[in-house]
Design an enzyme around this catalytic site. Structure first.
Site, PDB file in Angstrom:
ATOM      1  N   ALA A  74       0.836  -1.207   0.000  1.00 34.65           N
ATOM      2  CA  ALA A  74       0.000   0.000   0.000  1.00 34.65           C
ATOM      3  C   ALA A  74       0.864   1.247   0.000  1.00 34.65           C
ATOM      4  CB  ALA A  74      -0.884   0.004   1.248  1.00 34.65           C
ATOM      5  N   TYR A 141       8.792  10.075  -4.749  1.00 36.33           N
ATOM      6  CA  TYR A 141       8.306   8.693  -4.590  1.00 36.33           C
ATOM      7  C   TYR A 141       9.463   7.736  -4.287  1.00 36.33           C
ATOM      8  CZ  TYR A 141       7.174   3.994  -6.146  1.00 36.33           C
ATOM      9  OH  TYR A 141       7.065   2.629  -6.217  1.00 36.33           O
ATOM     10  N   LYS A 145      10.377   5.423  -0.776  1.00 33.32           N
ATOM     11  CA  LYS A 145      10.649   3.975  -0.678  1.00 33.32           C
ATOM     12  C   LYS A 145      12.024   3.742  -0.050  1.00 33.32           C
ATOM     13  CE  LYS A 145       6.953   2.102  -2.517  1.00 33.32           C
ATOM     14  NZ  LYS A 145       6.149   1.015  -1.995  1.00 33.32           N
ATOM     15  N   PHE A 169      11.344  -3.354 -11.295  1.00 35.36           N
ATOM     16  CA  PHE A 169      11.440  -2.557 -12.503  1.00 35.36           C
ATOM     17  C   PHE A 169      10.006  -2.413 -13.033  1.00 35.36           C
ATOM     18  CE2 PHE A 169      16.042  -1.705 -13.014  1.00 35.36           C
ATOM     19  CZ  PHE A 169      16.412  -2.164 -11.760  1.00 35.36           C
ATOM     20  N   ASN A 170       9.703  -2.650 -14.281  1.00 34.90           N
ATOM     21  CA  ASN A 170       8.356  -2.334 -14.777  1.00 34.90           C
ATOM     22  C   ASN A 170       7.413  -3.540 -14.683  1.00 34.90           C
ATOM     23  OD1 ASN A 170      10.238  -0.295 -15.826  1.00 34.90           O
ATOM     24  ND2 ASN A 170       8.408   0.518 -16.787  1.00 34.90           N
ATOM     25  N   ARG A 220      13.200  -0.176 -21.062  1.00 34.13           N
ATOM     26  CA  ARG A 220      12.787  -0.583 -19.719  1.00 34.13           C
ATOM     27  C   ARG A 220      12.787  -2.106 -19.618  1.00 34.13           C
ATOM     28  NH1 ARG A 220      13.788   3.775 -19.068  1.00 34.13           N
ATOM     29  NH2 ARG A 220      12.627   5.526 -18.209  1.00 34.13           N
TER      30      ARG A 220
HETATM   31  N1  UDP Z   1       5.891   6.061 -21.985  1.00 36.95           N
HETATM   32  C1  UDP Z   1       5.583   6.678 -23.187  1.00 36.95           C
HETATM   33  N2  UDP Z   1       4.288   7.108 -23.358  1.00 36.95           N
HETATM   34  C2  UDP Z   1       3.314   6.977 -22.421  1.00 36.95           C
HETATM   35  C3  UDP Z   1       3.661   6.340 -21.198  1.00 36.95           C
HETATM   36  C4  UDP Z   1       4.950   5.905 -21.022  1.00 36.95           C
HETATM   37  O1  UDP Z   1       6.419   6.840 -24.083  1.00 36.95           O
HETATM   38  O2  UDP Z   1       2.167   7.428 -22.648  1.00 36.95           O
HETATM   39  C5  UDP Z   1       7.266   5.578 -21.792  1.00 36.95           C
HETATM   40  C6  UDP Z   1       7.972   6.215 -20.605  1.00 36.95           C
HETATM   41  O3  UDP Z   1       8.626   7.403 -21.017  1.00 36.95           O
HETATM   42  C7  UDP Z   1       8.953   5.120 -20.185  1.00 36.95           C
HETATM   43  C8  UDP Z   1       8.240   3.823 -20.579  1.00 36.95           C
HETATM   44  O4  UDP Z   1       7.195   4.191 -21.487  1.00 36.95           O
HETATM   45  O5  UDP Z   1      10.137   5.216 -20.929  1.00 36.95           O
HETATM   46  C9  UDP Z   1       7.610   3.127 -19.399  1.00 36.95           C
HETATM   47  O6  UDP Z   1       6.836   4.068 -18.705  1.00 36.95           O
HETATM   48  P1  UDP Z   1       5.799   3.648 -17.579  1.00 36.95           P
HETATM   49  O7  UDP Z   1       5.099   4.892 -17.131  1.00 36.95           O
HETATM   50  O8  UDP Z   1       4.960   2.521 -18.070  1.00 36.95           O
HETATM   51  O9  UDP Z   1       6.716   3.058 -16.410  1.00 36.95           O
HETATM   52  P2  UDP Z   1       7.966   3.727 -15.630  1.00 36.95           P
HETATM   53  O10 UDP Z   1       9.191   3.365 -16.427  1.00 36.95           O
HETATM   54  O11 UDP Z   1       7.727   5.180 -15.505  1.00 36.95           O
HETATM   55  O12 UDP Z   1       7.939   3.000 -14.316  1.00 36.95           O
END
Ligand code: UDP
Length: 326
Positions: A74, A141, A145, A169-170, A220
């Site tokens: 959370a 943020y 963490k 990561f993602n 990513r």
């Molecule tokens: N991204 C993008 N367009 C969008 C949303 C994200 O080009 O509308 C790109 C963003 O710049 C990053 C990657 O997609 O390089 C992943 O972004 P996301 O927000 O999914 O995850 P993050 O890496 O911020 O945790």
């Protein structure tokens, strides 16, 4: 084991809850439903609607359920929003964690798994990024963490708490066609691209194509939410071996253009894309070195292919085009 999962109605939390239930653990979910969805909580888990800011409610939960361990998901989680509302992140994320820790200690619950983040590595010196990499939080943020990781360090030293911090990561993909990613507002690339394929958005904007990467768009490390969940469960089972921090990713980098292209193949939709400005705070490349996790816990990603990850997300979006019931 009796596990209290905070944020267990959220995207990652609900997936972990469902995997814990499958593994035979008794699960108590605490969620304020600010972002989470009650429908996402496994029917075999006990759900309590409560807020971590409410210490009395926390004490009642511990008194009633006496958990053996905590998994803490959370929190406020949006990098961009944390620049606009730094106090929300630096105060609420940290104070809520302190409330949780203080209650845990009072009830002698000394196993803790933290959902941490790759946003600790804003200026990596080496790619892929190992847990020993220099910590440079990339936003309020990320800092929140990191502060919670530091709180855990002191909980271990003072009270003998065993913890694992998993810096992911993602996170992406869907665990099943009933458990998926539904944020409001949505900011993540994979669900956004799939919303275009569903006809809910006109196009996707690529945030910059002038990065120092092979195709100019950000790279990513996309990790399937089920692989994340398994890492949490392995970390929980290994906690008696001492406290640990792990980086958690697929180990492979994919560019924004590759994500869009793969989604086009899967959905059969042209997914119009335009190039926009860079999004502030986006490093060019973030790829995890998860070797420590593999070596120490025997973790291996089961869904490393971007195609499989996006296919699972697509199956969920097709079945739930409006997400969970609001
Ligand atoms: N991204 C993008 N367009 C969008 C949303 C994200 O080009 O509308 C790109 C963003 O710049 C990053 C990657 O997609 O390089 C992943 O972004 P996301 O927000 O999914 O995850 P993050 O890496 O911020 O945790």
């Amino acid at each position: 084991m009796k596990v209290l999962v905070t944020g267990g109605a959220g995207y990652i939390g609900s997936t972990v809850v469902s995997e814990l239930v499958k593994a035979g653990d008794e699960v108590i979910v605490l969620d304020n439903l600010f972002q989470g969805h009650e429908d996402a909580v496994d029917a075999n888990a006990t759900f309590v609607k409560a807020d971590l800011a409410d210490k009395a409610a926390l004490e009642t939960i511990f008194e009633t359920h006496r958990p053996d361990a905590i998994m803490h998901f959370a929190s406020y989680t949006l990098v961009g929003e944390s620049w606009e509302k730094p106090f929300l992140y630096l105060r609420d994320n940290v104070v809520n964690a302190l409330n949780l820790l203080e209650t845990a200690v009072a009830f002698d619950c000394k196993k803790f798994i933290l959902s941490s983040t790759a946003n600790l590595f804003d200026e990596p010196e080496r790619i892929p990024i190992a847990p020993e990499e220099r910590i440079v939080p990339g936003s309020p943020y990320g800092e929140s963490k990191y502060l919670i990781e530091r709180l855990l360090h002191w909980m271990e030293r003072v009270y003998g708490m065993n913890y694992a911090a998993l810096r992911y990561f993602n996170a992406c993909g869907a665990a099943s066609d009933t458990l998926g990613e539904d944020h409001a507002p949505e900011t993540h690339i994979i669900p956004l691209v799939l919303e275009v394929a569903l006809g809910q958005r006109e196009k996707i904007t690529i945030f910059g194509d002038d990065y120092d990467t092979p195709d100019g768009t950000c790279v990513r490390d996309y990790i399937h939410v089920l692989d994340l969940a398994q890492a949490h469960i392995l970390a929980l089972r290994s906690l008696d071996g001492g406290s640990k921090v792990y980086n958690l990713g697929n180990g492979k980098g994919f560019s924004v253009k590759e994500v869009i292209e793969t989604a086009r193949e899967i959905t059969g939709h042209p997914i119009p894309a335009e190039i926009g400005a860079r999004r502030p705070g986006d490093p060019a490349t973030l790829v995890a070195d998860s070797e420590k996790l593999k070596r120490e816990l025997g973790w291996e990603p089961k869904y490393p292919s971007l195609h499989d990850i996006i296919s699972s997300a697509w199956a969920w979006h097709v079945k739930n085009p409006s997400g969970y019931e609001k």
